[in-house]
Design an enzyme around this catalytic site. Structure first.
Site, mmCIF file in Angstrom:
data_model
loop_
_atom_site.group_PDB
_atom_site.id
_atom_site.type_symbol
_atom_site.label_atom_id
_atom_site.label_comp_id
_atom_site.label_asym_id
_atom_site.label_seq_id
_atom_site.Cartn_x
_atom_site.Cartn_y
_atom_site.Cartn_z
ATOM 1 C CG HIS A 124 21.010 -17.732 3.771
ATOM 2 N ND1 HIS A 124 19.691 -17.404 3.535
ATOM 3 C CD2 HIS A 124 21.072 -18.071 5.089
ATOM 4 C CE1 HIS A 124 18.991 -17.525 4.660
ATOM 5 N NE2 HIS A 124 19.803 -17.927 5.614
ATOM 6 C CG HIS A 165 22.257 -13.737 11.679
ATOM 7 N ND1 HIS A 165 20.994 -13.608 12.171
ATOM 8 C CD2 HIS A 165 22.434 -15.063 11.468
ATOM 9 C CE1 HIS A 165 20.424 -14.811 12.256
ATOM 10 N NE2 HIS A 165 21.272 -15.701 11.824
ATOM 11 C CD GLU A 213 23.614 -17.739 8.106
ATOM 12 O OE1 GLU A 213 23.264 -17.020 7.161
ATOM 13 O OE2 GLU A 213 22.832 -18.076 9.025
#
Ligand code: NAG
Ligand code: NAG
Length: 243
Positions: free
Chosen positions: A117, A61, A113
């Site tokens: 992040h 994930h 992502e």
């Protein structure tokens, strides 16, 4: 007099601003989150969810920089996701970090992502740039192969018999020697919460550390269901850890 005061105020504002920026980019450890595609798709209502061919096991994930207070996000908006940078590892990414939302572009999960992040992780040289960030994540997925870890102690996906949550947690904690985090999703069609994600926590040397208790834990039941892949033949022995 007034002038000096104004100047002092500007300096103060600058100091506060840079402190905020520093706080935004700082992080202490990484949460490495893996998800279980059959459960993700079984509970997905808003988007069409399809497990791509060839994908099996737990998939990534994300790899999320985190600190005691929370986690920094979107740290560098001037660093857009560049698909060409991950070409050397694209085959591994497609299998181990697949986008299950078939109506969205193949790259959209990675792009999200990365921006949210990855741009924060990039403050660490070992994760600076798409290739390092995604490449390290693939390495971690191989190192913490949850399917293998669970299988080793007799936990196989099983639709009709639930597992004792505590047993699953203990089995992983004992093998890894660190605290992990398990999360579930609740779906009306199933009696028990579905095992959906498992996180491990990693320090800046990429060594496993205990995940803190306060990180999300959402399996509010003693039993959980570890759903098989749709085409997976269920083992007759599955679910045998039910007391
Ligand atoms: C933000 O991204 C740009 C483009 O890659 C890069 O040149 C710059 O160094 C980054 N800034 C920080 C603070 O990492
Ligand atoms: C567990 O949480 C879900 C979602 O928050 C909720 O719908 C369900 O009623 C809860 N079950 C129990 C046993 O608390």
């Amino acid at each position: 007099m007034k002038d000096i005061f104004t100047k002092a105020l500007i300096v103060l504002k600058l100091l506060i601003f840079s402190a905020l920026v520093a706080a935004k980019e700082g992080w202490d450890f990484l949460v490495f989150a893996q998800q279980w595609p059959p459960a993700v798709c079984a509970t997905q209502k808003k988007q069409k969810c399809v497990i791509p061919e060839g994908v099996d096991g737990w998939t990534i994930h994300g790899l999320w920089p985190t600190d005691k207070k929370g986690y920094p996000t979107f740290c560098n908006n001037s660093w857009p996701f560049e698909p060409s940078s991950i070409q050397p590892i694209i085959d591994a990414l497609k299998l181990k970090w697949p986008n299950l939302f078939s109506k969205t572009s193949e790259y959209s999960f990675w792009k999200h992502e990365w921006k949210k992040h990855g741009t924060c992780a990039a403050s660490d040289d070992q994760l600076k740039g798409e290739l390092k960030y995604f490449g390290k994540s693939i390495e971690l997925r191989d190192e913490y192969n949850l399917y293998a870890l669970l299988q080793k102690v007799g936990f196989f996906p099983c639709k009709d018999k639930p597992f004792v949550l505590k047993y699953v947690e203990n089995a992983l904690t004992l093998q890894l020697n660190k605290k992990i985090k398990i999360a579930c999703t609740h779906e009306k069609a199933y009696q028990y919460p579905l095992l959906t994600s498992i996180n491990v926590c990693i320090d800046k040397n990429f060594d496993l550390i205990d995940c803190e208790d306060k990180l999300v834990q959402s399996c509010n039941s003693s039993f959980i269901t570890y759903l098989p892949y749709p085409d997976e033949k269920e083992l007759t022995e599955c679910g045998c850890m039910l007391m």
